[in-house]
Motif scaffolding. Structure first.
Motif, PDB file in Angstrom:
ATOM      1  N   SER A 182      -7.421   2.223   6.840  1.00 12.76           N
ATOM      2  CA  SER A 182      -8.454   2.725   7.683  1.00 12.76           C
ATOM      3  C   SER A 182      -7.939   2.336   9.082  1.00 12.76           C
ATOM      4  O   SER A 182      -7.522   1.406   9.482  1.00 12.76           O
ATOM      5  CB  SER A 182      -9.551   2.094   7.392  1.00 12.76           C
TER       6      SER A 182
ATOM      7  N   THR B 249      -2.154  12.133  -0.661  1.00 12.35           N
ATOM      8  CA  THR B 249      -3.039  12.174   0.673  1.00 12.35           C
ATOM      9  C   THR B 249      -3.886  13.266   0.333  1.00 12.35           C
ATOM     10  O   THR B 249      -5.108  13.096   0.684  1.00 12.35           O
ATOM     11  CB  THR B 249      -2.232  12.335   2.027  1.00 12.35           C
TER      12      THR B 249
ATOM     13  N   ILE C  45      -8.419   3.262   0.080  1.00 13.47           N
ATOM     14  CA  ILE C  45      -7.789   3.471   1.212  1.00 13.47           C
ATOM     15  C   ILE C  45      -8.209   2.605   2.487  1.00 13.47           C
ATOM     16  O   ILE C  45      -7.856   2.972   3.638  1.00 13.47           O
ATOM     17  CB  ILE C  45      -7.780   5.241   1.680  1.00 13.47           C
TER      18      ILE C  45
ATOM     19  N   THR D  55     -12.975   7.627  -1.772  1.00 10.50           N
ATOM     20  CA  THR D  55     -11.960   8.085  -2.734  1.00 10.50           C
ATOM     21  C   THR D  55     -11.976   7.265  -4.061  1.00 10.50           C
ATOM     22  O   THR D  55     -12.534   6.247  -4.287  1.00 10.50           O
ATOM     23  CB  THR D  55     -10.532   7.462  -1.848  1.00 10.50           C
TER      24      THR D  55
ATOM     25  N   SER E 112       0.832  -1.262   0.072  1.00 11.12           N
ATOM     26  CA  SER E 112       0.080   0.169  -0.025  1.00 11.12           C
ATOM     27  C   SER E 112       0.717   1.332  -0.020  1.00 11.12           C
ATOM     28  O   SER E 112       0.486   2.277  -0.634  1.00 11.12           O
ATOM     29  CB  SER E 112      -0.922  -0.093   1.226  1.00 11.12           C
TER      30      SER E 112
ATOM     31  N   LEU F 284       0.979   4.296  -2.704  1.00 13.21           N
ATOM     32  CA  LEU F 284       0.639   5.751  -2.425  1.00 13.21           C
ATOM     33  C   LEU F 284       1.963   6.470  -3.017  1.00 13.21           C
ATOM     34  O   LEU F 284       1.830   7.643  -3.579  1.00 13.21           O
ATOM     35  CB  LEU F 284       0.632   5.711  -1.041  1.00 13.21           C
TER      36      LEU F 284
ATOM     37  N   LEU G 298      -6.467  12.286  -1.978  1.00 12.84           N
ATOM     38  CA  LEU G 298      -7.550  11.201  -1.592  1.00 12.84           C
ATOM     39  C   LEU G 298      -8.448  11.688  -0.309  1.00 12.84           C
ATOM     40  O   LEU G 298      -9.832  11.566  -0.673  1.00 12.84           O
ATOM     41  CB  LEU G 298      -6.673   9.959  -0.810  1.00 12.84           C
TER      42      LEU G 298
ATOM     43  N   LEU H 106      -5.975   7.048   7.681  1.00 17.07           N
ATOM     44  CA  LEU H 106      -6.586   8.066   6.607  1.00 17.07           C
ATOM     45  C   LEU H 106      -8.033   7.944   6.887  1.00 17.07           C
ATOM     46  O   LEU H 106      -8.379   6.675   6.794  1.00 17.07           O
ATOM     47  CB  LEU H 106      -6.225   7.843   5.228  1.00 17.07           C
TER      48      LEU H 106
END
Ligand SMILES: Cc1cc2nc3c(=O)[nH]c(=O)nc-3n(C[C@H](O)[C@H](O)[C@H](O)COP(=O)(O)OP(=O)(O)OC[C@H]3O[C@@H](n4cnc5c(N)ncnc54)[C@H](O)[C@@H]3O)c2cc1C
Ligand SMILES: Cc1cc2nc3c(=O)[nH]c(=O)nc-3n(C[C@H](O)[C@H](O)[C@H](O)COP(=O)(O)OP(=O)(O)OC[C@H]3O[C@@H](n4cnc5c(N)ncnc54)[C@H](O)[C@@H]3O)c2cc1C
Ligand code: SF4
Ligand code: SF4
Lengths: 631, 382
Positions: B366, B344, B362, B357, B59, B63, B347, B317
């Protein structure tokens, strides 16, 4: 290098630091002093002139000689003196780091006394970044310490004591001074200092500023102009000067990086020269283990720096955990004595800044100045016979004249700021006082030298000293040649230090006019001034941050366009203050720009966040450091 | 200051300003960003500015890759030079175990699309001629990685957000968050109260404190992280080098100075950001060990900032509690919030503008992922 444990660490070996260290050591404390220079003495080592202040603080002695006395004193009491060591940071665990040429010292003191002095303010104008623009302190170091002439012809900016004294020292070194300019409408320094250079022919131009400089490799000239009430140049008053050096003497700012770094409470006090650490009457800051003294605690004089140093040293020693055998009674006695001395020094109009500044800092009422008793007595009586004339007409803290007269003819009295008063009946015109006066304000006149002539004894601090029988150009108080004069006597005595007494014989009508003389032209003549086209010079192109080459335009843009409202933001955007000088050149200028553009007071702005090491330290040295404890 | 607005963003670091800009770009311009001091005064202004794709968690790789695209177009889009140095990242492995881990993560990273490769010590010396590779088995190199100036990035976001209509209120500290039922209704600041429909927590090192104001117990803690910088010298090193074994990262900035730091396991959580002499000495030992040529170069400044850490060193997030529906968090970035800031922003703005998003999911980031304990933590942190 290993960890050094000490009871008291003094940072800075100027008059304040040396006195603080000696005082604490005298009372039994273990003291280490570090100074970043190779020679101890701070500002004193550059001062070849006799000091003002009180005799207790060696008034009448040349600065450089005072330094020697103070160093000897500190050594005698067992202070450990380390030169060439820059304190780079005060860390959260109380450790102070100091960088030397070959090591990274760590000191763990119980108390710290910061006596780091001050740094010079800069002025920015178009081409102020040219070689040949120096601070007055730098010029003094060049001349008096390194023996190098900064140039041939100088424009001095600022008529405070430092500007006046340095102008005089330049003349002594045979360097021409085109003018001393001062933006306000009065000479800020002592008149006696101003008079010294005036009678050598240097004009002091009030309400004048520098508009720009020009030159290729270095300064070749400067344009000056008169200013209006709001200090803006008045069009049409511009004048060109052919100079190769511009010397800035526009004030000092207390050097407080380490105190910010240590988290001491700070306050902006204009009268003290900028931000200073809050401190109480015992010179203790908001951090109980840190004391301040001298210019670092507010710009003043060497004399007050010495006493503040003693106060700090005494209190730091008294507050030590270990019983060093300093009784309460002894402590209180010393303290009271020092406080009285400080109070004395801060009397009169020249002490007002310090009085107001310190009370504003401590939030205390301004101590009322004791009335000054004496006024100068008009000297009309003196028409025949021989005696001294005193041309000292300001309430300055000074009294060597009183002390040196073997006949008790001059009285200043308890209050040093009083005018010197003459008891004419007691004066036998011996001239001893003439050589002792740091203001060169005493002259002996013998009106009965002959039927038509008067003999004048003048103090003379230039070389060569003329010989008996020589003929010289006698000058008035403005340095204009008024007549030729014969040298009737020239006395160079060890007792008079480096001041010679030269007696001139002039016609009676010049007796009250002649106050100096010239052997040959001291001020070099200049030809026609060659100047490039300066019509497109733009103030916005002035370099403000020299280290990172940042112009006024970029700073104004950062404020207008990027919304910067603080020194830290400008630093982040433009790197101002990140260079080797750590903001000493640009910071004050940037805060002035901020204040002006945002229409706020300069005291509302904080300097950049100081981050150690305050002086670059090589990775190699840091890597070598070991962390053992040493005692 | 506005008394009522659509979105209040708390925090003027790179995360807050990036979100502000992206919101405005999406047309949500009724936004107030409040910063208690000045822009970049927190972790952002103290960080090294490193941007890399070499993460152990897929992940994070995704990103970071999305962010790098934005960084590379920054100048064009924002009209500001951000001092981008596209010199890559070189990671060094000393032990066989570590080398093995490198091989695995590089394979994973390549699968996600990153241009990463394993390099031999000899190749490492080609990439960074001053590096002392004694004792190194191999390296992982990604030429696409880079570093940039965090001040300029933040300033770029702020300036463009302002241009699009966002209000940025400096020296304004949020002291209280008022709720109405399951919703945040207003924030109270030292400059007055602002009613709003959304609150975004981008308070960096103070994320937990701001969370608490909204009645949420965020699992983030802050740790001091120290860093130092040298005087500028001629360019001798392109990539940012990370050595997990020695525990150090260092790079040469666009300005020419070397910047270096390491993480100290012994740090206790808190808000202390004072530098120590121990760090100064230790970082110098580590750096001169790896780049002996630097021994005569001087350190000019040291400082510290806060790593805001979540339990798995990855950001948290989005919404964080069913009890406050309109409270969005972008917190817990550990040592990689700068590089993740561009994506970020995108999103979080999407979440507020569209309710979800769109560019990337995301879910993995979470707060719900901590239910039942930490499963897999980011390993590539310094
Ligand atoms: C031209 C001129 C004429 C003057 N004339 C007079 C006069 O006639 N009478 C009078 O009373 N005063 C006079 N003064 C003022 C006087 O010199 C100063 O007020 C006095 O020197 C201040 O003493 P100080 O100890 O506070 O600071 P300083 O003398 O400046 O000493 C501070 C010392 O600390 C050192 N230092 C700073 N930072 C560090 C660090 N981080 N680590 C280690 N060391 C550090 C500095 O290098 C310096 O050696 C004059 C000053 C000038 C410039
Ligand atoms: C030494 C160091 C090196 C780093 N190196 C890197 C790196 O190489 N690459 C990388 O990607 N990341 C790096 N990081 C991490 C990165 O700096 C952070 O993750 C990132 O800057 C976080 O941005 P932010 O906006 O969330 O936080 P911050 O920049 O801390 O911003 C939060 C802001 O919120 C404000 N605030 C807090 N509370 C309130 C309140 N109540 N009211 C109003 N305002 C408030 C603060 O004043 C602050 O300005 C590093 C961090 C440090 C400390
Ligand atoms: S000239 Fe001599 S007697 Fe007269 S005041 Fe001076 S020192 Fe005293
Ligand atoms: S006359 Fe006396 S008080 Fe005046 S400057 Fe000379 S020594 Fe000082």
């Amino acid at each position: 290098m290993a960890m050094i444990n000490t009871e008291i660490l003094v940072i800075g070996g100027g008059p304040a630091g040396l006195c603080a260290a000696a005082e604490a050591a005298e009372h039994g404390a273990k003291v280490l002093l570090v100074d970043d220079k190779d020679v101890l003495g701070g500002q004193l080592i550059k001062q070849t002139h006799r000091f003002f202040g009180s005799r207790q603080q060696y008034a009448g002695v040349r600065g450089i000689d005072i330094a020697k006395i103070l160093i000897e004193n500190a050594r005698e009491f067992g202070v450990e003196l380390t030169t060439g060591a820059t304190a780079t940071a005060i860390y959260g665990d109380g450790v102070v780091a100091a960088a030397t040429d070959d090591g990274f010292l760590k000191v763990r003191p119980e108390k710290i006394i910061a006596a780091t002095g001050a740094y010079e303010n800069m002025l920015a104008f178009p081409n102020s970044d040219l070689p040949g623009v120096y601070g007055a302190g730098a010029v003094q170091t060049l001349m008096n310490v390194n023996g190098v002439a900064p140039g041939n012809r100088v424009l001095m900016i600022g008529a405070g004591n430092i500007g006046l004294i340095v102008a005089y020292q330049l003349l002594q070194a045979g360097i021409g001074v085109a003018a001393v300019i001062e933006i306000t409408d009065r000479v800020g320094g002592y008149y006696v200092h101003a008079n010294k250079i005036r009678r050598l022919g240097v004009p002091i131009l009030l309400r004048h500023t520098v508009k720009y400089a020009w030159g290729g490799e270095g300064v070749e000239g400067a344009a000056i102009a008169r200013v209006d009430e709001r200090y803006r140049p008045i069009p049409g008053t511009e004048r060109d000067l052919a100079v190769d050096t511009i010397c800035l003497s526009v004030g000092l700012t207390p050097l407080t990086e380490l105190l910010w770094n240590a988290g001491c409470g700070m306050k902006y006090i204009a009268q003290l020269g900028g931000h200073v650490a809050w401190h109480d009457e015992n010179m203790r800051t908001s951090r109980e283990d840190i004391y301040v003294a001298g210019d670092a605690s507010g710009i003043e004089e060497a004399s007050s720096a010495m006493i503040e140093g003693k106060v700090a040293g005494l209190n730091a020693a008294y507050a030590l955990k270990r019983d060093i055998g300093l009784s309460k009674k002894n402590y209180e006695g010393c303290l009271e004595d020092y406080r009285e001395q400080l109070c004395q020094l801060r009397r009169g109009p020249f002490g007002e800044k310090a009085r107001r500044g310190k009370s504003a800092l401590m939030g205390a009422p301004i101590p009322a100045d004791r009335p000054i008793k004496s006024t100068p007595v008009p000297d009309e009586e003196f028409q025949k016979g021989a005696r001294v004339v005193i041309e000292c007409e300001q309430n300055i803290p000074c009294d060597p004249c009183e002390a040196t007269c073997p006949h008790g003819a001059i009285t200043v009295g308890e209050d040093m700021v009083n005018y010197p008063l003459l008891d004419a009946g007691k004066c036998n015109a011996c001239g001893i006082c003439v050589a002792s006066c740091p203001g060169l304000a005493l002259f002996v006149l013998n009106r009965d030298y002959s039927q038509t002539e008067t003999e004048i004894i003048l103090p003379y601090e230039f070389i060569p000293v003329p010989n008996k029988g020589d003929r010289v150009d006698a000058c008035d108080r403005e340095g204009n040649v008024v007549c030729r004069a014969r040298v009737s006597r020239a006395v160079k005595s060890k007792k008079f230090d480096r001041t010679a007494l030269v007696s001139l014989v002039v016609e009676d009508r010049y007796a009250d006019v002649v106050r100096s003389f010239r052997i040959s032209g001291i001020v070099p003549e200049t030809g026609r001034i060659e100047k490039p086209d300066m019509s497109r010079v733009d103030e916005m192109d002035t370099i403000i941050c020299v280290c990172e080459d940042v112009t006024r335009r970029r700073i104004e843009e950062a404020i207008d366009r990027d919304g910067a409202q603080s020194m830290d933001e400008i630093k982040r955007l433009l790197r101002c203050g990140m260079g080797p000088c750590q903001g000493k050149t640009c910071q004050r200028l940037i805060m002035q720009i901020l204040a002006k553009k945002l229409n706020r007071n300069i005291e509302e702005f904080k300097p950049q966040t100081y981050r150690g090491p305050m002086k670059p330290v090589s990775l190699g040295l840091l890597a070598k450091a070991d962390d053992e404890e040493e005692n | 200051m506005k008394k009522k607005t659509d979105v209040v963003i708390i925090g003027g670091g790179v995360i807050g300003t990036s979100i502000a800009y992206s919101l405005a770009k999406n047309g949500v311009t009724d936004v107030v960003l409040v910063e208690r001091d000045t822009l970049s005064c927190g972790a952002t202004g103290r960080c090294a500015g490193g941007i890399r794709q070499q993460w152990s968690e897929p992940s994070n790789v995704r990103l970071a890759r999305a962010s790098i695209e934005i960084f590379k177009n920054f100048r064009e889009e924002m009209g500001r030079d951000i001092g981008l140095v596209e010199g890559g990242y070189l990671l060094c492995a000393h032990a066989e175990e570590e080398a093995e881990r490198f091989r695995e993560t590089v394979a994973m990273q390549r699968k996600v699309g990153a241009d990463v490769r394993i390099v031999t010590p000899e190749e490492m010396r080609d990439i960074a001629p001053c590096l002392n590779t004694d004792g190194m088995i191999l390296g992982a190199y990604c030429p696409d990685d880079c570093h940039a100036d965090p001040f300029q990035v933040t300033q770029g976001y702020a300036e463009n957000a302002r241009r699009l209509g966002v209000d940025i209120e400096l020296h304004t500290e949020v002291t209280e968050i008022r709720k109405k039922g399951k919703r945040v209704a207003a924030v109270v600041t030292n400059g007055g109260k602002i009613e709003c429909n959304w609150v975004v927590n981008a308070a960096g090192g103070h994320s937990a404190e701001v969370g608490a104001m909204a009645g949420v117990d965020l699992p983030t803690k802050s740790y001091r992280h120290q860093i130092a910088v040298t005087e500028p010298i001629r360019r001798i090193q392109e990539p940012l080098i990370v050595d997990f074994y020695v525990n150090i990262y260092f790079c040469q900035t666009a300005h020419g100075s070397f910047m270096m730091g390491y993480g100290d396991e012994a740090e206790k959580p808190g808000h202390n950001v004072r530098g120590t002499w121990q760090f100064l000495e230790e970082i110098s030992r580590r750096l001169t060990g790896l780049v002996p040529a630097l021994k005569d170069i001087s350190v000019v400044r040291q400082w510290a900032g806060l790593y805001n850490m979540s339990p798995d060193a990855q950001p948290i997030l989005g919404r964080v509690s069913d009890e406050v529906e309109n409270f969005i968090c972008a917190v817990g970035f550990s040592g990689h919030g700068f590089m993740l800031a561009p994506i970020t922003g995108v999103l979080m703005a999407e979440l507020i503008t569209y309710g979800e998003t769109r560019t990337l999911p995301i879910d993995e980031l979470s707060i719900k992922r901590f239910e039942g304990g930490v499963k897999s933590a980011e390993a590539n942190v310094v």
